[in-house]
Design a protein around this motif. Structure first.
Motif, PDB file in Angstrom:
ATOM      1  N   GLY A 148       0.809  -1.215   0.000  1.00 61.18           N
ATOM      2  CA  GLY A 148       0.000   0.000   0.000  1.00 61.18           C
ATOM      3  C   GLY A 148       0.841   1.264   0.000  1.00 61.18           C
ATOM      4  O   GLY A 148       0.574   2.201  -0.760  1.00 61.18           O
ATOM      5  N   VAL A 149       1.865   1.302   0.850  1.00 60.93           N
ATOM      6  CA  VAL A 149       2.704   2.502   0.960  1.00 60.93           C
ATOM      7  C   VAL A 149       3.424   2.778  -0.351  1.00 60.93           C
ATOM      8  O   VAL A 149       3.475   3.922  -0.827  1.00 60.93           O
ATOM      9  CB  VAL A 149       3.709   2.341   2.119  1.00 60.93           C
ATOM     10  CG1 VAL A 149       4.794   3.412   2.044  1.00 60.93           C
ATOM     11  CG2 VAL A 149       2.989   2.427   3.455  1.00 60.93           C
ATOM     12  N   THR A 150       4.006   1.741  -0.954  1.00 63.92           N
ATOM     13  CA  THR A 150       4.749   1.954  -2.198  1.00 63.92           C
ATOM     14  C   THR A 150       3.821   2.300  -3.356  1.00 63.92           C
ATOM     15  O   THR A 150       4.202   3.086  -4.236  1.00 63.92           O
ATOM     16  CB  THR A 150       5.579   0.713  -2.560  1.00 63.92           C
ATOM     17  OG1 THR A 150       4.727  -0.453  -2.611  1.00 63.92           O
ATOM     18  CG2 THR A 150       6.675   0.487  -1.527  1.00 63.92           C
ATOM     19  N   ALA A 151       2.611   1.745  -3.372  1.00 65.34           N
ATOM     20  CA  ALA A 151       1.654   2.104  -4.419  1.00 65.34           C
ATOM     21  C   ALA A 151       1.266   3.576  -4.312  1.00 65.34           C
ATOM     22  O   ALA A 151       1.136   4.287  -5.319  1.00 65.34           O
ATOM     23  CB  ALA A 151       0.414   1.222  -4.331  1.00 65.34           C
ATOM     24  N   PHE A 152       1.106   4.069  -3.070  1.00 67.57           N
ATOM     25  CA  PHE A 152       0.705   5.467  -2.858  1.00 67.57           C
ATOM     26  C   PHE A 152       1.831   6.431  -3.223  1.00 67.57           C
ATOM     27  O   PHE A 152       1.627   7.386  -3.983  1.00 67.57           O
ATOM     28  CB  PHE A 152       0.299   5.667  -1.400  1.00 67.57           C
ATOM     29  CG  PHE A 152      -0.117   7.071  -1.072  1.00 67.57           C
ATOM     30  CD1 PHE A 152      -1.376   7.542  -1.414  1.00 67.57           C
ATOM     31  CD2 PHE A 152       0.761   7.934  -0.427  1.00 67.57           C
ATOM     32  CE1 PHE A 152      -1.751   8.849  -1.127  1.00 67.57           C
ATOM     33  CE2 PHE A 152       0.394   9.235  -0.121  1.00 67.57           C
ATOM     34  CZ  PHE A 152      -0.870   9.692  -0.480  1.00 67.57           C
ATOM     35  N   PHE A 153       3.028   6.178  -2.690  1.00 67.37           N
ATOM     36  CA  PHE A 153       4.134   7.112  -2.916  1.00 67.37           C
ATOM     37  C   PHE A 153       4.814   6.909  -4.264  1.00 67.37           C
ATOM     38  O   PHE A 153       5.586   7.779  -4.699  1.00 67.37           O
ATOM     39  CB  PHE A 153       5.173   6.990  -1.802  1.00 67.37           C
ATOM     40  CG  PHE A 153       4.720   7.560  -0.491  1.00 67.37           C
ATOM     41  CD1 PHE A 153       4.659   8.933  -0.299  1.00 67.37           C
ATOM     42  CD2 PHE A 153       4.330   6.726   0.550  1.00 67.37           C
ATOM     43  CE1 PHE A 153       4.231   9.470   0.907  1.00 67.37           C
ATOM     44  CE2 PHE A 153       3.902   7.250   1.762  1.00 67.37           C
ATOM     45  CZ  PHE A 153       3.842   8.627   1.945  1.00 67.37           C
ATOM     46  N   GLY A 154       4.536   5.797  -4.912  1.00 70.23           N
ATOM     47  CA  GLY A 154       5.192   5.531  -6.191  1.00 70.23           C
ATOM     48  C   GLY A 154       4.420   5.993  -7.404  1.00 70.23           C
ATOM     49  O   GLY A 154       4.883   5.812  -8.538  1.00 70.23           O
ATOM     50  N   ARG A 155       3.270   6.630  -7.194  1.00 68.38           N
ATOM     51  CA  ARG A 155       2.434   7.032  -8.338  1.00 68.38           C
ATOM     52  C   ARG A 155       3.163   7.947  -9.308  1.00 68.38           C
ATOM     53  O   ARG A 155       2.998   7.823 -10.527  1.00 68.38           O
ATOM     54  CB  ARG A 155       1.170   7.724  -7.835  1.00 68.38           C
ATOM     55  CG  ARG A 155       0.207   6.818  -7.071  1.00 68.38           C
ATOM     56  CD  ARG A 155      -0.920   7.619  -6.461  1.00 68.38           C
ATOM     57  NE  ARG A 155      -0.405   8.576  -5.469  1.00 68.38           N
ATOM     58  CZ  ARG A 155      -1.158   9.472  -4.841  1.00 68.38           C
ATOM     59  NH1 ARG A 155      -2.449   9.553  -5.115  1.00 68.38           N
ATOM     60  NH2 ARG A 155      -0.613  10.292  -3.950  1.00 68.38           N
ATOM     61  N   ASP A 156       3.954   8.874  -8.787  1.00 69.87           N
ATOM     62  CA  ASP A 156       4.606   9.866  -9.653  1.00 69.87           C
ATOM     63  C   ASP A 156       5.852   9.338 -10.343  1.00 69.87           C
ATOM     64  O   ASP A 156       6.455  10.041 -11.163  1.00 69.87           O
ATOM     65  CB  ASP A 156       4.982  11.103  -8.830  1.00 69.87           C
ATOM     66  CG  ASP A 156       3.768  11.828  -8.276  1.00 69.87           C
ATOM     67  OD1 ASP A 156       2.685  11.704  -8.889  1.00 69.87           O
ATOM     68  OD2 ASP A 156       3.891  12.493  -7.225  1.00 69.87           O
ATOM     69  N   PHE A 157       6.254   8.098 -10.026  1.00 70.44           N
ATOM     70  CA  PHE A 157       7.487   7.567 -10.602  1.00 70.44           C
ATOM     71  C   PHE A 157       7.231   6.533 -11.700  1.00 70.44           C
ATOM     72  O   PHE A 157       8.191   6.027 -12.291  1.00 70.44           O
ATOM     73  CB  PHE A 157       8.346   6.924  -9.506  1.00 70.44           C
ATOM     74  CG  PHE A 157       8.855   7.906  -8.495  1.00 70.44           C
ATOM     75  CD1 PHE A 157       9.957   8.684  -8.757  1.00 70.44           C
ATOM     76  CD2 PHE A 157       8.212   8.062  -7.274  1.00 70.44           C
ATOM     77  CE1 PHE A 157      10.434   9.592  -7.832  1.00 70.44           C
ATOM     78  CE2 PHE A 157       8.676   8.967  -6.332  1.00 70.44           C
ATOM     79  CZ  PHE A 157       9.790   9.743  -6.618  1.00 70.44           C
ATOM     80  N   VAL A 158       5.972   6.259 -11.979  1.00 65.46           N
ATOM     81  CA  VAL A 158       5.641   5.195 -12.934  1.00 65.46           C
ATOM     82  C   VAL A 158       6.220   5.476 -14.311  1.00 65.46           C
ATOM     83  O   VAL A 158       6.729   4.578 -14.985  1.00 65.46           O
ATOM     84  CB  VAL A 158       4.116   5.001 -13.009  1.00 65.46           C
ATOM     85  CG1 VAL A 158       3.763   4.040 -14.135  1.00 65.46           C
ATOM     86  CG2 VAL A 158       3.573   4.477 -11.685  1.00 65.46           C
ATOM     87  N   SER A 159       6.177   6.716 -14.778  1.00 64.76           N
ATOM     88  CA  SER A 159       6.633   7.043 -16.124  1.00 64.76           C
ATOM     89  C   SER A 159       8.039   7.641 -16.160  1.00 64.76           C
ATOM     90  O   SER A 159       8.511   8.080 -17.205  1.00 64.76           O
ATOM     91  CB  SER A 159       5.664   8.036 -16.772  1.00 64.76           C
ATOM     92  OG  SER A 159       5.568   9.224 -16.002  1.00 64.76           O
TER      93      SER A 159
END
Length: 303
Positions: free
Chosen positions: A99-110
């Protein structure tokens, strides 16, 4: 095709191998950490994010290890200081990491990075067949291979290793010697989380050069299972991790060949082979499980 599969076995299996070595350290001290998956995800995101910000993959790898350690510290506190159930806590930490990585990782996907690339070792990489398989990998992979004999030496030939194994077998002996078993276990869990975080960072910074949600896809769980396959021995854990990596490489190779096999079945192959290996080993070997594995020591260190 065989060379591609064997090369892929090492490249794909390195992240699992690092996590399994970390879990082996933790379990040798008597603590099961099913939250290894969460530490890997934390390491994958932390390593990728720091590489994006600094452009330095070495700093990214270090940050990945520290993120894995931080997540493992939550497990250590709940289990060792609060007496929580190790299995239930590990599962909780795993979902927390997701959950934590999904939330904070949103801006790093691209985002794009310049991470670790394969480095061919001069002369050795030119050896026919074996050269490209063994001597053309990223720096973290080379370091992970060196880690295995080093870890074996520490566990079985040093005083630190004796304390680690005693914490997982007869913690009351450590207590009688004036050494706090809880402290030894704390350090083991943190070290395991650090290695799992490095494994996650290898996945994002060296293997894929990208970040996507839940990119470990169960590798942390496989790492925990491989410790059983390995009978709590580093070299066997490396072998099991490369077996998993070979299954992953076989899956990709079959897809590239365009064979008419369901992609869902291919996705299952690495996990099925891991389960099969565990079943075969468990039927053939006498249990070598550390006696105190999963048991909480209630004593306090004297002085």
């Amino acid at each position: 095709m065989i060379a591609d599969i064997l090369t892929g076995a090492i490249r794909s299996g390195t992240s699992v191998m690092l996590a399994s070595q970390g879990e082996l350290v933790s379990e040798r001290a008597g603590v099961i950490n099913l939250g290894t998956e969460g530490s890997m995800l934390g390491g994958a995101l932390g390593g990728f994010a720091v590489t994006v910000w600094t452009g330095n993959p070495w700093l990214g790898a270090l940050a990945g290890g520290l993120c894995g350690l931080l997540i493992a510290s939550i497990h250590a506190f709940l289990v060792l200081s609060r007496g929580a159930n190790q299995l239930a806590t590990g599962l909780t930490i795993m979902f927390f990491g997701m959950g934590v990585t999904a939330f904070f990782g949103r801006d790093f996907v691209s985002q794009q990075i310049v991470g670790f690339n394969p480095v061919a070792i001069p002369v050795l990489s030119d050896i026919p067949f074996l050269g490209p398989i063994l001597f053309n990998h990223d720096p973290l992979t080379y370091l992970s291979i060196l880690l295995v004999p080093l870890l074996w030496y520490v566990i079985f030939r040093t005083r630190i290793g004796i304390m680690l194994r005693t914490a997982g077998e007869r913690e009351e002996v450590l207590f009688a010697s004036g050494i706090n078993p809880k402290l030894v276990r704390y350090l083991a869990v943190l070290a395991g989380g650090f290695l799992a975080g490095i494994g996650g960072a290898q996945l994002s910074v060296a293997y894929t050069h990208s970040w996507v949600e839940n990119m470990t896809a169960g590798r942390g769980v496989v790492a925990v299972a491989l410790v059983i396959f390995a009978s709590w021995k580093p070299a066997r854990a490396m072998l099991g991790a490369y077996l998993f990596g070979a299954a992953q490489a076989l899956q990709l190779t079959v897809q590239q060949q365009g064979l008419a096999i369901s992609p869902f079945f291919l996705f299952m192959v690495p996990y099925l082979l891991t389960l099969l290996a565990l079943l075969i080993v468990e039927r053939r070997k006498k249990s070598q499980t550390p006696e105190a594995l999963g048991r909480v020591f209630a004593g306090e260190a004297s002085g």
